[in-house]
Design an enzyme around this catalytic site. Structure first.
Site, short mmCIF file in Angstrom:
data_model
loop_
_atom_site.label_atom_id
_atom_site.label_comp_id
_atom_site.label_asym_id
_atom_site.label_seq_id
_atom_site.Cartn_x
_atom_site.Cartn_y
_atom_site.Cartn_z
CG ASP A 103 61.18 70.57 57.12
OD1 ASP A 103 61.64 70.74 57.85
OD2 ASP A 103 60.87 71.80 56.26
CG ASP A 162 62.59 74.72 55.36
OD1 ASP A 162 62.44 74.16 56.05
OD2 ASP A 162 62.70 76.02 55.54
CE LYS A 204 60.53 77.54 55.71
NZ LYS A 204 60.29 77.41 57.63
#
Length: 342
Positions: A239, A252, A254
């Site tokens: 990412d 990352d 989420k």
């Protein structure tokens, strides 16, 4: 003078004398039975309190209602808990990976740590490759418990929403995550990309959820960029790589409908992060080294996102676990190839 026989007759017919003699006879007889009853009875030593519930359950019905669980409970009551010392001793032995590839790369650590143009984040496209992806490796090596939890969740959702409803739900979740990543990429890269997004995407609850995190992010190095490990032969699409509070991290993003305040609530996400960290450090396309990771869990209702920072020590711990999962995947693939050579 009365004769002796006459006196005996009178005494024999006397009720008083008879009543006085009776206890004597009765006493000797009762003593005999008392001695017999004093014989040791093994049933008197049974703990009545301990077995009363068990006996009551047995005699209360003609039809047996025993189940495997109730049988184990009865065994536990009668014989005590099963000793699990040997099993625990075997499970407590940690598995050690046979792989010696390090998370960090000494060659990069001693080299330059700057990009030719730091204002332009790297975005290397993901190309078709025979290497397995990080996502595939983690999916193929889930534990039986993880698979069971996932399957139960799926069946529960299907029961509530129906087959078509569940398909639409998963599709909506995927689109929401995609739009969220697009918004973050635009926010962290350039204002030109930000203008291309619609206001609904920018003002979504997920974006609002990470506003306090974005304030601590700077020095973006890569966005939605492909990465592969030259030695271990796996790839992925990360990412973001940027500085979080002064520490260069693989970040990352989420999304979640439920709070995840602890890193253990993120399941295999830490393994995914360290897999990308190790890949960057061994990918020639990146001339810098990363030692830390960050998991950011955003919420649809806009509540503040939870952040889980992974320092170098924690990353090293998860790296060992990732190597074990990678070895498990490789072994699984070899076995399938042996069974199905075509």
């Amino acid at each position: 003078m009365q004769s002796l026989s006459g006196i005996c007759k009178k005494l024999g017919t006397s009720s008083r004398f008879f009543l006085q003699l009776t206890p004597s006879v009765g006493f000797s007889t009762s003593c005999y039975f008392f001695i017999q009853k004093k014989k040791k009875n093994p049933y008197q030593e049974v703990d009545q309190d301990k077995y009363s519930n068990l006996i009551r359950s047995i005699v209360s019905t003609r039809i047996s209602s025993q189940t495997p669980e109730s049988l184990f409970q009865e065994d536990d009551l009668l014989y005590g808990p099963v000793s699990k010392y040997k099993a625990q001793e075997q499970e407590s032995r940690p598995k050690v990976t046979q792989n010696t590839v390090l998370l960090l790369n000494p060659e990069k650590r001693n080299g330059s740590d700057t990009l030719p143009d730091s204002s332009i984040p790297l975005k290397i496209p993901l190309q078709k490759n025979k290497m397995p992806s990080v996502t595939r490796i983690l999916q193929q090596t889930m534990t039986a418990k993880q698979i069971l939890i996932l399957e139960r969740w799926k069946q529960r959702m299907i029961l509530e929403l129906g087959e078509d409803g569940f398909a639409k739900y998963t599709s909506d979740i995927f689109l929401q995550g995609k739009h969220f990543h697009e918004a973050l990429e635009a926010i962290l890269s350039s204002q030109d990309q930000l203008k291309e997004l619609d206001e609904k995407t920018i003002s979504s609850g997920y974006v609002a959820s990470v506003q306090h995190v974005l304030k601590d992010i700077s020095g973006v190095r890569a966005l939605e960029s492909a990465v592969h490990h030259d030695t271990l032969k796996y790839l992925g699409l990360l990412d973001c790589v940027a500085e979080y509070r002064g520490k260069l991290c693989v970040i990352d993003w989420k999304t979640s409908e439920k709070p995840k305040p602890f890193i253990r609530n993120t399941y295999d996400n830490p393994l995914q992060v360290v897999a990308y960290v190790g890949a960057i450090n061994h990918d020639a396309n990146y001339n810098f080294e990363v030692q830390c990771g960050l998991i950011v869990v955003a919420y649809k209702d806009g509540s503040p996102a939870h952040t889980h920072f992974m320092d170098s020590d924690l990353c090293s711990q998860y790296w060992s676990k990732w190597l074990l999962r990678l070895e498990k995947y490789t072994e699984k693939e070899k076995n399938q190839t042996t069974l199905n050579p075509d």
